[in-house]
Motif scaffolding. Structure first.
Motif, PDB file in Angstrom:
ATOM      1  N   ASN A  90      -6.870  -7.344  -7.560  1.00 58.49           N
ATOM      2  CA  ASN A  90      -7.186  -7.932  -8.903  1.00 58.49           C
ATOM      3  C   ASN A  90      -8.008  -9.317  -9.058  1.00 58.49           C
ATOM      4  O   ASN A  90      -6.724  -9.991  -8.324  1.00 58.49           O
ATOM      5  CB  ASN A  90      -5.651  -8.545  -9.763  1.00 58.49           C
ATOM      6  CG  ASN A  90      -5.834  -8.257 -10.924  1.00 58.49           C
ATOM      7  OD1 ASN A  90      -7.120  -9.141 -11.523  1.00 58.49           O
ATOM      8  ND2 ASN A  90      -5.072  -8.954 -11.726  1.00 58.49           N
TER       9      ASN A  90
ATOM     10  N   ASP B 124      -4.545  -8.686  -3.766  1.00 55.93           N
ATOM     11  CA  ASP B 124      -4.558  -7.274  -3.349  1.00 55.93           C
ATOM     12  C   ASP B 124      -2.503  -6.573  -3.239  1.00 55.93           C
ATOM     13  O   ASP B 124      -1.556  -7.148  -3.111  1.00 55.93           O
ATOM     14  CB  ASP B 124      -4.657  -7.310  -1.874  1.00 55.93           C
ATOM     15  CG  ASP B 124      -5.544  -7.471  -1.057  1.00 55.93           C
ATOM     16  OD1 ASP B 124      -6.629  -6.983  -2.400  1.00 55.93           O
ATOM     17  OD2 ASP B 124      -6.047  -7.471   0.085  1.00 55.93           O
ATOM     18  N   ASN B 125      -2.626  -5.659  -3.999  1.00 55.36           N
ATOM     19  CA  ASN B 125      -1.384  -4.447  -4.322  1.00 55.36           C
ATOM     20  C   ASN B 125      -1.017  -3.157  -3.493  1.00 55.36           C
ATOM     21  O   ASN B 125      -2.513  -2.088  -4.127  1.00 55.36           O
ATOM     22  CB  ASN B 125      -1.192  -4.463  -6.030  1.00 55.36           C
ATOM     23  CG  ASN B 125      -0.564  -6.102  -7.048  1.00 55.36           C
ATOM     24  OD1 ASN B 125      -0.621  -6.629  -7.043  1.00 55.36           O
ATOM     25  ND2 ASN B 125      -2.407  -6.571  -7.077  1.00 55.36           N
ATOM     26  N   GLU B 126      -0.210  -3.357  -3.498  1.00 52.80           N
ATOM     27  CA  GLU B 126       0.269  -2.083  -2.862  1.00 52.80           C
ATOM     28  C   GLU B 126       0.523  -0.671  -3.583  1.00 52.80           C
ATOM     29  O   GLU B 126       1.764  -2.092  -4.215  1.00 52.80           O
ATOM     30  CB  GLU B 126       1.070  -2.330  -1.394  1.00 52.80           C
ATOM     31  CG  GLU B 126       0.778  -0.611  -0.926  1.00 52.80           C
ATOM     32  CD  GLU B 126       1.689  -0.777   0.036  1.00 52.80           C
ATOM     33  OE1 GLU B 126       1.894   0.336   1.112  1.00 52.80           O
ATOM     34  OE2 GLU B 126       2.315  -2.020   0.963  1.00 52.80           O
TER      35      GLU B 126
ATOM     36  N   LEU C 104       0.003  -5.264 -11.890  1.00 49.74           N
ATOM     37  CA  LEU C 104      -0.963  -5.930 -10.955  1.00 49.74           C
ATOM     38  C   LEU C 104      -1.013  -7.281 -10.755  1.00 49.74           C
ATOM     39  O   LEU C 104      -2.134  -8.123 -11.692  1.00 49.74           O
ATOM     40  CB  LEU C 104      -2.374  -5.233 -10.479  1.00 49.74           C
ATOM     41  CG  LEU C 104      -2.721  -3.245 -10.831  1.00 49.74           C
ATOM     42  CD1 LEU C 104      -3.758  -3.277 -11.012  1.00 49.74           C
ATOM     43  CD2 LEU C 104      -1.702  -2.936  -9.894  1.00 49.74           C
ATOM     44  N   LYS C 105      -0.031  -8.112 -10.037  1.00 51.12           N
ATOM     45  CA  LYS C 105      -0.591  -9.557  -9.731  1.00 51.12           C
ATOM     46  C   LYS C 105      -1.920  -9.778  -9.067  1.00 51.12           C
ATOM     47  O   LYS C 105      -2.461  -8.828  -8.853  1.00 51.12           O
ATOM     48  CB  LYS C 105       0.008 -10.053  -9.232  1.00 51.12           C
ATOM     49  CG  LYS C 105       0.424  -9.767  -7.539  1.00 51.12           C
ATOM     50  CD  LYS C 105       1.684  -9.791  -6.938  1.00 51.12           C
ATOM     51  CE  LYS C 105       1.374  -9.787  -5.086  1.00 51.12           C
ATOM     52  NZ  LYS C 105       1.713  -8.639  -5.023  1.00 51.12           N
TER      53      LYS C 105
ATOM     54  N   TYR D 139      -1.562 -11.147 -14.617  1.00 56.78           N
ATOM     55  CA  TYR D 139      -1.539  -9.568 -14.394  1.00 56.78           C
ATOM     56  C   TYR D 139      -2.471  -8.638 -15.494  1.00 56.78           C
ATOM     57  O   TYR D 139      -3.020  -8.765 -17.030  1.00 56.78           O
ATOM     58  CB  TYR D 139      -0.265  -9.226 -14.759  1.00 56.78           C
ATOM     59  CG  TYR D 139       1.418  -9.516 -14.102  1.00 56.78           C
ATOM     60  CD1 TYR D 139       1.428  -8.811 -12.741  1.00 56.78           C
ATOM     61  CD2 TYR D 139       1.299 -11.240 -14.870  1.00 56.78           C
ATOM     62  CE1 TYR D 139       2.375 -10.125 -12.011  1.00 56.78           C
ATOM     63  CE2 TYR D 139       2.630 -11.379 -13.834  1.00 56.78           C
ATOM     64  CZ  TYR D 139       3.813 -10.781 -12.455  1.00 56.78           C
ATOM     65  OH  TYR D 139       4.275 -11.209 -11.380  1.00 56.78           O
TER      66      TYR D 139
ATOM     67  N   SER E 153       5.353  -0.069  -7.101  1.00 60.81           N
ATOM     68  CA  SER E 153       5.210  -1.038  -6.669  1.00 60.81           C
ATOM     69  C   SER E 153       6.008  -1.832  -5.832  1.00 60.81           C
ATOM     70  O   SER E 153       6.610  -0.996  -5.995  1.00 60.81           O
ATOM     71  CB  SER E 153       4.603  -1.753  -7.913  1.00 60.81           C
ATOM     72  OG  SER E 153       5.149  -2.800  -8.386  1.00 60.81           O
ATOM     73  N   LYS E 154       6.207  -2.695  -5.482  1.00 65.59           N
ATOM     74  CA  LYS E 154       6.733  -3.309  -4.513  1.00 65.59           C
ATOM     75  C   LYS E 154       8.096  -3.816  -5.708  1.00 65.59           C
ATOM     76  O   LYS E 154       9.350  -3.819  -4.881  1.00 65.59           O
ATOM     77  CB  LYS E 154       6.199  -5.001  -4.171  1.00 65.59           C
ATOM     78  CG  LYS E 154       6.904  -5.814  -3.582  1.00 65.59           C
ATOM     79  CD  LYS E 154       6.840  -7.008  -3.214  1.00 65.59           C
ATOM     80  CE  LYS E 154       7.802  -7.728  -2.064  1.00 65.59           C
ATOM     81  NZ  LYS E 154       7.168  -8.849  -1.682  1.00 65.59           N
TER      82      LYS E 154
END
Length: 557
Positions: free
Chosen positions: A121, A533-535, A529-530, A126, A146-147
């Motif tokens: 992102n 990078d977002n896992e 998504l912050k 967000y 997500s986390k």
């Protein structure tokens, strides 16, 4: 010179834009963007055209100094023209409802047979993606993780209810072992076989001492024609909210009547200096004989604590060990209990844990120890505290009567509280590497610190334990028989070829384009998504991993 484009239509032939005033920073709902411009010729005719283009409904605005993004808003007020001849200066205010702008070019990504991926992102706010799963096999659940968020659609086959399937045939059957959901405990705690447990094995600062005893079975009654109003009382029997000055005071009883309301079968009409002030339910009488919490047939069998004395400067109280009687690694534990703190002098602790011998798989404890009537709720897994626990509350935790549910499904852990006293729910979910420990027993411990007063009321009430992947043995038979099998009966099933869409912007789900709400699991939250990078991980109850398409637009504050 600025160029302003509205829904794809440029305004450069209508107005001369000198500036576009906008603020950027933290998200602000209803942000105002102002266009400063001149109408050089044919003022009133130009205004007519502008009124057709600027509809007052939500539209997309692009400004030439930021050509890669657009704002979604509406013209807030009428165009105010100071004069109807040459060169009229105008200001156009646009209200941006969500306070952010969007990338013109969306991210459209496709992945095949992936269970996790990294989504970038590049925006400053967000982003809320949409996930399209194309199923390759019959599936019962699709989840995006997500986390810190989980959005689950459907339910895993292990959590499905069971149905009986009867087969009549002639055969010699052998005994066999299978795995299924099985409830091994569902009783009042007083009726469950238990043994003593050294709580020091879990926490070196805790000691096992004292015992659990059955609650006094009688309701408190007037003494010498008077009653004391409990500090926990909130409402009169007739429904009016009780004034604060009444709580904790003693009043004469003028009349008595029979009722069937909440936990009470009687109500008492109280007077103050000869004036009727209200009907008090018997459950709200502060009576020493009830240990501060009224008991009737609904809670007479609760187990309350009989603390031991002279235990030194330790947290101490009785501990019960309850064997689960089934072989499993995934489970759902439901337990009812009460926990009330009355004044600043009371110290208290209440612990429930699911164990594998001396290893703590999952646990929770209430703790009150700071002389401020605030109680903390703490969650632990595999002997360690979990992020986000330690919730401190004066009402929700310290004035608690209700149910705790702890659920473990592989690496997914969930803690959920339902407080019947104030009708509130609190839950936390975690994803932790699964150690696949076999559950052996449950531990319940209630405590206080040193010789300080314990909680106003603390009781263990009921326990239900379900092994979600229990190993059970089916006995052999040699006869003409009717075989009855308990098999999973999934409430939700999606076929190979179906497309399931999970929209994180709206928290909605669609199957083949049709909105479907009921399979969305309780507690699901939008996976966002912050910036950076977002896992993202996927959990699918199918042996064949589906393809997934991801769509999102970056947003800018």
């Amino acid at each position: 010179m600025y160029e302003v484009i509205v829904d794809g239509q440029s305004l450069k032939d209508l107005i001369f834009v000198t500036d576009v005033e906008r603020s950027m920073g933290p998200s602000v709902k209803g942000r105002i963007v102002t266009i400063h411009a001149y109408i050089l010729h044919d003022v009133l005719a130009t205004v007519d055209v502008l009124n057709k283009l600027l509809t007052g409904e939500e539209q997309e605005f692009i400004f030439s100094d930021q050509p890669d993004r657009y704002w979604r808003g509406r013209v807030k007020e009428d165009i105010n023209v100071p004069k109807s001849y040459d060169k009229a200066k105008i200001d156009i205010d646009i209200e941006i409802a969500d306070g952010v702008s969007y990338a013109i070019n969306p991210k459209e990504l496709s992945f095949q047979s992936r269970t996790n991926l990294i989504l970038e992102n590049v925006g400053s706010d967000y982003a809320y993606p949409t996930f399209d799963f194309t199923l390759k096999d019959d599936t019962y659940m699709v989840a995006v993780v997500s986390k810190d968020k989980i959005f689950q659609f459907g339910e895993p086959i292990e959590a499905s209810p069971l149905k009986e399937v009867t087969i009549t045939k002639e055969k010699v059957t052998d005994g066999y072992e299978t795995t299924r959901s099985y409830t091994s405990i569902n009783k009042k705690i007083k009726d469950i076989s238990s043994s003593s447990f050294n709580i020091n094995n879990i926490n070196p600062f805790w000691r096992s001492a004292g015992s659990f005893v059955q609650r006094n079975k009688s309701m408190p009654t007037p003494s010498n024609g008077k009653v004391k109003v409990g500090k926990w009382a909130k409402y009169w029997q007739t429904g009016e909210r009780m004034a604060s000055w009444v709580k904790g005071r003693t009043f004469p009883v003028a009349q008595t009547k029979n009722v069937r309301q909440s936990k009470s079968s009687k109500a008492y009409l109280l007077t103050n200096r000869g004036v009727y002030i209200g009907w008090l339910l018997e459950q709200d009488i502060d009576g020493a004989s009830s240990k501060g919490f009224a008991a009737n047939n609904n809670n007479a069998s609760d187990l309350v604590v009989n603390f031991a004395s002279n235990q030194g400067y330790y947290w101490h109280g009785p501990a019960k060990k309850i064997d689960i009687g089934v072989d499993c690694t995934n489970f759902c534990l439901e337990t009812y209990f009460s926990y009330f703190i009355k004044d600043n002098s009371q110290y208290g602790a209440y612990y429930v844990g699911v164990m594998s011998k001396y290893n703590e798989i999952m646990g929770m404890f209430f703790s009150t120890h700071k002389n401020n009537r605030k109680t903390s709720i703490n969650f632990v897994a595999y002997g360690k505290g979990l992020q986000g626990s330690g919730l401190s509350s004066r009402n929700f935790a310290s004035n608690f009567w209700g149910k705790l549910t702890m659920t473990k499904i592989d690496d997914k852990l969930q803690f959920k509280f339902n407080n019947d006293m104030d009708k509130r729910t609190y839950s936390r979910s975690y994803s932790i590497a699964d150690k696949k420990l076999q559950v052996t027993h449950i531990v319940i411990w209630a405590g206080k610190y040193a010789n300080n007063p314990g909680p106003f009321d603390m009781a263990a009430i009921r326990l239900k334990f379900t092994g979600l992947n229990s190993k059970v043995y089916i006995k052999p038979k040699t006869e003409v028989i009717k075989e009855v099998f308990n098999v999973p009966d999934p409430r939700y099933k999606f076929d190979a070829g179906d497309v399931i869409r999970l929209d994180m912007a709206s928290n909605k789900a669609y199957v083949n384009g049709i909105e479907t709400l009921s399979p969305i699991a309780y507690g699901s939250d939008n996976v966002r998504l912050k910036p950076g990078d977002n896992e993202i991980m996927f959990d699918v109850s199918s042996d064949v991993v589906p393809d997934v398409d991801v769509f999102y637009r970056e947003r800018f504050k």
